[in-house]
Scaffold this motif. Structure first.
Motif, PDB file in Angstrom:
ATOM      1  N   HIS A  40     -12.296   1.222 -14.639  1.00 58.51           N
ATOM      2  CA  HIS A  40     -11.962   1.616 -13.273  1.00 58.51           C
ATOM      3  C   HIS A  40     -10.964   2.769 -13.341  1.00 58.51           C
ATOM      4  CE1 HIS A  40     -13.471  -2.148 -11.149  1.00 58.51           C
ATOM      5  NE2 HIS A  40     -13.617  -2.432 -12.453  1.00 58.51           N
ATOM      6  N   ALA A  41     -11.145   3.768 -12.485  1.00 61.12           N
ATOM      7  CA  ALA A  41     -10.226   4.903 -12.463  1.00 61.12           C
ATOM      8  C   ALA A  41     -10.041   5.382 -11.023  1.00 61.12           C
ATOM      9  CB  ALA A  41     -10.743   6.048 -13.329  1.00 61.12           C
ATOM     10  N   ILE A  42      -8.797   5.656 -10.676  1.00 63.69           N
ATOM     11  CA  ILE A  42      -8.499   6.234  -9.360  1.00 63.69           C
ATOM     12  C   ILE A  42      -8.650   7.743  -9.480  1.00 63.69           C
ATOM     13  CG2 ILE A  42      -6.836   6.418  -7.479  1.00 63.69           C
ATOM     14  CD1 ILE A  42      -7.688   3.562  -8.030  1.00 63.69           C
ATOM     15  N   PHE A  71     -16.345   4.528  -5.156  1.00 67.28           N
ATOM     16  CA  PHE A  71     -16.106   3.796  -3.917  1.00 67.28           C
ATOM     17  C   PHE A  71     -14.880   4.364  -3.212  1.00 67.28           C
ATOM     18  CE2 PHE A  71     -18.084   0.850  -6.910  1.00 67.28           C
ATOM     19  CZ  PHE A  71     -19.142   0.356  -6.162  1.00 67.28           C
ATOM     20  N   LEU A  72     -15.027   4.633  -1.923  1.00 69.07           N
ATOM     21  CA  LEU A  72     -13.874   4.954  -1.088  1.00 69.07           C
ATOM     22  C   LEU A  72     -13.387   3.647  -0.490  1.00 69.07           C
ATOM     23  CD1 LEU A  72     -11.922   6.827   0.480  1.00 69.07           C
ATOM     24  CD2 LEU A  72     -13.703   7.013   2.239  1.00 69.07           C
ATOM     25  N   GLU A  83     -14.860  -0.381   2.647  1.00 70.58           N
ATOM     26  CA  GLU A  83     -15.310   0.069   1.334  1.00 70.58           C
ATOM     27  C   GLU A  83     -16.619   0.796   1.536  1.00 70.58           C
ATOM     28  OE1 GLU A  83     -15.269  -2.247  -2.546  1.00 70.58           O
ATOM     29  OE2 GLU A  83     -17.438  -2.209  -2.104  1.00 70.58           O
ATOM     30  N   TRP A  84     -16.670   2.040   1.101  1.00 68.45           N
ATOM     31  CA  TRP A  84     -17.872   2.862   1.272  1.00 68.45           C
ATOM     32  C   TRP A  84     -18.251   3.439  -0.078  1.00 68.45           C
ATOM     33  CZ3 TRP A  84     -18.059   8.572   1.503  1.00 68.45           C
ATOM     34  CH2 TRP A  84     -19.341   9.063   1.849  1.00 68.45           C
ATOM     35  N   THR A  85     -19.497   3.249  -0.470  1.00 68.74           N
ATOM     36  CA  THR A  85     -19.990   3.864  -1.697  1.00 68.74           C
ATOM     37  C   THR A  85     -20.192   5.348  -1.438  1.00 68.74           C
ATOM     38  OG1 THR A  85     -21.127   1.818  -2.301  1.00 68.74           O
ATOM     39  CG2 THR A  85     -21.794   3.827  -3.451  1.00 68.74           C
TER      40      THR A  85
END
Length: 359
Positions: A40-42, A71-72, A83-85
């Motif tokens: 996982h990465a921001i 994912f936003l 949560e929006w892909t």
């Protein structure tokens, strides 16, 4: 045109600090590995008060197959509200976040994927709104400026509604970027015929069919309501602009004309190019902006006509077959005089195409 704009790394220079703020708020590292072997990465973030938004890349290499998504995620206090892909052509090819900002209960994001740069607005509920924009861009307060397909123009999009506004001549856009602020301007008109008459009144040096040719070929972006808003990337991708800009059409007319006709056209181009700017009547004054743009372009067109070729480094693909086929359906967008010029020149498309592709 791209030289007007900062490089991608510069327009997104806000992101490292914003990502660090998101990580601090969430209590996570910028990158971490979970028990299911997903990394996982921001990669983008925005923090405003109790509101936090971030784009999280989730990736796993299964040995020959890479499972990846972006994912936003939007949170208010301790509650995740959305949560929006992130919609892309294919997340495997990446998604770079250049801008992320809260506007009330919605987030506006500019991101680049394999084929397009996209500005989107995502609220806590409802369908997202997406609009494709030029590859080079910058955000000045509530205005997104981006390169245009039309030579010498810079597009404006009003945030957060993603509303297209009247574009700016490159010189004025450059001035705005130097000052760090840009006027919002007027919305794209819903009465193009009225605007075209106003532009014609501001160009007394051009008359009749040549005036309509210049106004149509050079200023159509001041009334063309594109690109539209979409809810999905697939819709935006399918609706990509179906034809190349006709902004060098006066040059092609010159190339196809007799010596006497060339002299008349060149004289009018030079006369329009000599037009002195007038005072703006209102917020930007769309007609005056268009007149200034046409004058600047006429100087370039006159130089190209005298040289018998496009400027060094310029090329034009208006006459390619697929562009011509699509352009045939755009008659309602242009003044009759310009359309008549295109119809007269179209049988010579192959010959004229060579002029546009010369170096």
């Amino acid at each position: 045109m791209g030289a007007l704009f900062p490089e991608w790394e510069e327009v997104g220079e806000e992101q490292p600090a914003a990502i660090a703020a998101v990580c601090a708020r969430l209590g996570v590292e910028r990158e971490w590995l979970t028990e299911d072997d997903y990394i996982h990465a921001i990669v983008g973030g925005a923090v405003e008060g109790e509101r936090v938004a971030w784009v999280e890349k989730v990736e796993k290499d299964d040995g020959g197959w890479v499972d990846v998504d972006y994912f936003l995620r939007m949170r208010v206090g301790a509650t995740q509200v959305r949560e929006w892909t992130v919609d892309t052509y294919n997340p495997y090819f990446g998604c770079e976040v250049g801008h992320l900002r809260w506007w009330d209960d919605a987030v506006v994001m500019v991101y680049r994927e394999k084929h397009h740069t996209i500005v989107c607005r995502v609220g806590s509920e409802g369908a997202p709104q997406l609009r494709t924009v030029g590859f080079a861009w910058t955000v000045l307060n509530e205005v997104l400026l981006c390169e245009s397909r039309a030579q010498g123009l810079v597009e404006r999009i009003h945030l957060p509604a993603l509303r297209p506004m009247a574009p700016l001549p490159a010189e004025l856009a450059d001035r705005s970027m130097a000052m760090g602020a840009c006027p919002v301007g007027q919305p794209i008109t819903k009465e193009p015929a009225v605007l075209q008459r106003q532009i014609a009144a501001g160009l007394p040096a051009a008359a009749g069919p040549i005036a309509e040719l210049l106004i149509g070929a050079l200023a159509y972006r001041f009334w063309e309501p594109r690109p539209p808003l979409f809810a999905t990337y697939q819709e935006a991708y399918a609706d990509d602009h179906p034809w190349n800009t006709p902004c060098w059409l006066p040059f092609y007319l010159y190339c196809a004309s007799s010596a006497a006709e060339r002299a008349v056209l060149l004289a009018q181009l030079e006369a329009v190019a000599a037009r002195a700017p007038e005072a703006f009547a209102g917020e930007d004054d769309t007609a005056e902006l268009a007149c200034r743009h046409i004058a600047a372009r006429c100087a370039e067109l006159a130089a190209a006509c005298r040289a018998g070729r496009l400027p060094d480094g310029e090329s034009c693909y208006f006459w390619v077959d697929w562009s011509q086929e699509a352009f045939a359906g755009a008659e309602a967008l242009f003044p009759a005089g310009m359309w008549a010029v295109w119809q007269a020149l179209r049988p010579r498309a192959r010959e004229l195409r060579a002029f546009g592709e010369r170096r």
